[in-house]
Design a protein around this motif. Structure first.
Motif, PDB file in Angstrom:
ATOM      1  N   ILE A   1      84.467  57.535 167.224  1.00  0.00           N
ATOM      2  CA  ILE A   1      85.361  56.849 166.285  1.00  0.00           C
ATOM      3  C   ILE A   1      84.749  55.520 165.843  1.00  0.00           C
ATOM      4  N   LEU A   2      84.137  54.800 166.777  1.00  0.00           N
ATOM      5  CA  LEU A   2      83.478  53.541 166.420  1.00  0.00           C
ATOM      6  C   LEU A   2      82.342  53.782 165.433  1.00  0.00           C
ATOM      7  N   GLY A   3      81.559  54.838 165.657  1.00  0.00           N
ATOM      8  CA  GLY A   3      80.474  55.165 164.736  1.00  0.00           C
ATOM      9  C   GLY A   3      80.985  55.518 163.352  1.00  0.00           C
ATOM     10  N   VAL A   4      82.075  56.248 163.300  1.00  0.00           N
ATOM     11  CA  VAL A   4      82.664  56.621 162.008  1.00  0.00           C
ATOM     12  C   VAL A   4      83.156  55.377 161.267  1.00  0.00           C
ATOM     13  N   LYS A   5      83.719  54.424 162.010  1.00  0.00           N
ATOM     14  CA  LYS A   5      84.147  53.164 161.377  1.00  0.00           C
ATOM     15  C   LYS A   5      82.959  52.470 160.701  1.00  0.00           C
ATOM     16  N   LEU A   6      81.818  52.449 161.380  1.00  0.00           N
ATOM     17  CA  LEU A   6      80.639  51.807 160.790  1.00  0.00           C
ATOM     18  C   LEU A   6      80.104  52.593 159.600  1.00  0.00           C
ATOM     19  N   ILE A   7      80.132  53.907 159.667  1.00  0.00           N
ATOM     20  CA  ILE A   7      79.683  54.729 158.540  1.00  0.00           C
ATOM     21  C   ILE A   7      80.594  54.494 157.336  1.00  0.00           C
ATOM     22  N   ASN A   8      81.905  54.390 157.576  1.00  0.00           N
ATOM     23  CA  ASN A   8      82.841  54.114 156.484  1.00  0.00           C
ATOM     24  C   ASN A   8      82.611  52.720 155.888  1.00  0.00           C
TER      25      ASN A   8
END
Length: 122
Positions: A48-55
């Motif tokens: 989820i943290l990685g997805v936040k950064l990708i977004n």
């Protein structure tokens, strides 16, 4: 006016760290599932943290490519970064609390880390 060079650097590094975070989260979740099903939770949070950064990277890229000032994209970028930092901050607080509890329990039970090495036969 938003500095496009800084946004470009944020986009590159945010994307890199986001992808690496997702990969490490997948590995952690897989190892956690095999160890114990609840062990997958830290991996899922990491994903989820990685997805936040990708977004956040996607919003930075949208701001870079926009010819007009994209205030909405900037707000969404900050929302994603804010979510990332909140989750990361909560994880740090939980880790510190668990560390303090572990130290207190270790002292309360009389466990001495160094004595356990001294009494182990070679």
């Amino acid at each position: 006016m938003v500095d496009k060079e800084r946004l470009n650097a944020l986009s590159k590094w945010g994307g890199f760290v986001g992808v690496m975070t997702i990969i490490s989260g997948i590995i952690s979740a897989l190892i956690g599932v095999f160890a114990f099903v609840v062990g997958a939770i830290p991996g899922i949070i990491t994903i989820i943290l990685g997805v936040k950064l990708i977004n956040a990277r996607a919003q930075a890229d949208a701001l870079i490519s926009a010819n007009i000032e994209g205030e909405q994209n900037l707000n969404v970028l900050f929302d994603h970064l804010n979510g990332y930092f909140k989750i990361q901050g909560i994880l740090i607080i939980v880790s510190l609390v668990l560390l303090v509890i572990s130290i207190v329990v270790a002292f309360a039970t009389g466990f001495n880390f160094f004595d356990s090495f001294m009494t182990t036969p070679i």
